[in-house]
Scaffold this motif. Structure first.
Motif, PDB file in Angstrom:
ATOM      1  N   GLY A   1      30.065  46.724  39.995  1.00  0.00           N
ATOM      2  CA  GLY A   1      29.545  47.102  38.688  1.00  0.00           C
ATOM      3  C   GLY A   1      29.913  48.516  38.320  1.00  0.00           C
ATOM      4  N   LYS A   2      29.059  49.144  37.532  1.00  0.00           N
ATOM      5  CA  LYS A   2      29.279  50.505  37.037  1.00  0.00           C
ATOM      6  C   LYS A   2      28.096  51.382  37.421  1.00  0.00           C
ATOM      7  CE  LYS A   2      33.008  50.026  34.406  1.00  0.00           C
ATOM      8  NZ  LYS A   2      34.241  50.645  34.746  1.00  0.00           N
ATOM      9  N   LEU A   3      28.417  52.634  37.751  1.00  0.00           N
ATOM     10  CA  LEU A   3      27.410  53.649  38.000  1.00  0.00           C
ATOM     11  C   LEU A   3      27.585  54.715  36.931  1.00  0.00           C
ATOM     12  CD1 LEU A   3      25.238  54.397  40.228  1.00  0.00           C
ATOM     13  CD2 LEU A   3      26.927  56.035  41.023  1.00  0.00           C
ATOM     14  N   THR A   4      26.529  54.973  36.178  1.00  0.00           N
ATOM     15  CA  THR A   4      26.562  55.978  35.120  1.00  0.00           C
ATOM     16  C   THR A   4      25.632  57.107  35.495  1.00  0.00           C
ATOM     17  OG1 THR A   4      26.955  54.238  33.482  1.00  0.00           O
ATOM     18  CG2 THR A   4      26.230  56.383  32.653  1.00  0.00           C
ATOM     19  N   VAL A   5      26.161  58.338  35.438  1.00  0.00           N
ATOM     20  CA  VAL A   5      25.370  59.532  35.735  1.00  0.00           C
ATOM     21  C   VAL A   5      25.234  60.342  34.455  1.00  0.00           C
ATOM     22  CG1 VAL A   5      25.217  61.638  37.119  1.00  0.00           C
ATOM     23  CG2 VAL A   5      26.207  59.562  38.118  1.00  0.00           C
ATOM     24  N   LEU A   6      23.997  60.609  34.063  1.00  0.00           N
ATOM     25  CA  LEU A   6      23.703  61.427  32.887  1.00  0.00           C
ATOM     26  C   LEU A   6      23.137  62.753  33.375  1.00  0.00           C
ATOM     27  CD1 LEU A   6      21.964  58.602  30.857  1.00  0.00           C
ATOM     28  CD2 LEU A   6      24.292  59.429  30.561  1.00  0.00           C
ATOM     29  N   GLN A   7      23.899  63.817  33.161  1.00  0.00           N
ATOM     30  CA  GLN A   7      23.488  65.170  33.571  1.00  0.00           C
ATOM     31  C   GLN A   7      23.488  66.030  32.321  1.00  0.00           C
ATOM     32  OE1 GLN A   7      22.818  66.144  36.966  1.00  0.00           O
ATOM     33  NE2 GLN A   7      21.988  67.940  35.981  1.00  0.00           N
TER      34      GLN A   7
ATOM     35  N   ALA B   1      23.646  65.693  40.712  1.00  0.00           N
ATOM     36  CA  ALA B   1      22.857  66.896  40.956  1.00  0.00           C
ATOM     37  C   ALA B   1      21.394  66.658  40.590  1.00  0.00           C
ATOM     38  CB  ALA B   1      23.422  68.051  40.135  1.00  0.00           C
ATOM     39  N   ALA B   2      20.554  67.597  40.996  1.00  0.00           N
ATOM     40  CA  ALA B   2      19.125  67.525  40.658  1.00  0.00           C
ATOM     41  C   ALA B   2      18.956  67.458  39.141  1.00  0.00           C
ATOM     42  CB  ALA B   2      18.394  68.737  41.217  1.00  0.00           C
ATOM     43  N   GLY B   3      18.032  66.622  38.707  1.00  0.00           N
ATOM     44  CA  GLY B   3      17.767  66.451  37.285  1.00  0.00           C
ATOM     45  C   GLY B   3      18.581  65.351  36.629  1.00  0.00           C
ATOM     46  N   ALA B   4      19.547  64.801  37.351  1.00  0.00           N
ATOM     47  CA  ALA B   4      20.404  63.748  36.785  1.00  0.00           C
ATOM     48  C   ALA B   4      19.632  62.435  36.680  1.00  0.00           C
ATOM     49  CB  ALA B   4      21.642  63.551  37.637  1.00  0.00           C
TER      50      ALA B   4
ATOM     51  N   PHE C   1      17.579  55.425  38.354  1.00  0.00           N
ATOM     52  CA  PHE C   1      17.104  56.433  39.311  1.00  0.00           C
ATOM     53  C   PHE C   1      17.018  57.777  38.602  1.00  0.00           C
ATOM     54  CE2 PHE C   1      19.718  53.337  41.568  1.00  0.00           C
ATOM     55  CZ  PHE C   1      18.948  53.000  42.668  1.00  0.00           C
ATOM     56  N   THR C   2      16.047  58.598  38.973  1.00  0.00           N
ATOM     57  CA  THR C   2      15.955  59.980  38.513  1.00  0.00           C
ATOM     58  C   THR C   2      16.033  60.872  39.737  1.00  0.00           C
ATOM     59  OG1 THR C   2      14.592  59.361  36.618  1.00  0.00           O
ATOM     60  CG2 THR C   2      14.548  61.672  37.272  1.00  0.00           C
ATOM     61  N   ILE C   3      16.990  61.781  39.744  1.00  0.00           N
ATOM     62  CA  ILE C   3      17.198  62.660  40.884  1.00  0.00           C
ATOM     63  C   ILE C   3      16.309  63.888  40.732  1.00  0.00           C
ATOM     64  CG2 ILE C   3      18.908  63.916  42.242  1.00  0.00           C
ATOM     65  CD1 ILE C   3      19.383  60.840  41.980  1.00  0.00           C
ATOM     66  N   LYS C   4      15.533  64.164  41.752  1.00  0.00           N
ATOM     67  CA  LYS C   4      14.617  65.305  41.695  1.00  0.00           C
ATOM     68  C   LYS C   4      15.243  66.528  42.323  1.00  0.00           C
ATOM     69  CE  LYS C   4      10.596  62.412  41.589  1.00  0.00           C
ATOM     70  NZ  LYS C   4       9.377  62.006  42.144  1.00  0.00           N
TER      71      LYS C   4
END
Length: 126
Positions: free
Chosen positions: A71-77, A102-105, A123-126
């Motif tokens: 599939g696809k992995l999308t990262v929003l930073q 990174a944190a916050g992504a 997912f939300t990266i802390k």
């Protein structure tokens, strides 16, 4: 008390003795130091790495095969959006390379063929 009421009370009392507690799946504990989310009764653990990310699959506390899943992995930073392919990496792992998390992504994985379904995991990266 009438005989009917007595019978109903007895049935109610006996049924209360045989009640089983329901076990909810809930979020599992991370096994690889990542972040766990549950979708369609499957646990997905995202582990951010220097050169990408790995998602581990667990179904009912047992490793789940990643064969045929992609599939696809999308990262929003912030305002930046990065999208990469995610593919089976053997055993219970999916791997995406060429992305920094990174944190916050916020990370969204859209996975095809998870037990025959398309599954979206956030997912939300802390």
């Amino acid at each position: 008390m009438t005989m009917k009421q007595l019978f109903q009370a007895a049935v109610l009392a006996l049924s209360a003795l045989t009640l089983n507690t329901a076990m909810a799946h809930g979020a599992a504990k991370p096994r690889h130091g990542g972040i766990v989310q549950v979708a369609h009764d499957v646990s997905f653990e995202l582990v951010a790495e220097a050169d990408g990310a790995t998602i581990y699959l667990t179904d009912h506390d047992e490793p789940m095969s990643s064969t045929g899943i992609g599939g696809k992995l999308t990262v929003l930073q912030g305002a930046q959006k990065t999208e990469v392919d995610i593919k089976s990496a053997g055993d219970d792992k999916l791997r995406a390379t060429g992305v920094k998390i990174a944190a916050g992504a916020k990370v969204v994985a859209v996975l095809n063929n998870v037990e025959g379904k398309t599954v979206t995991v956030r997912f939300t990266i802390k």
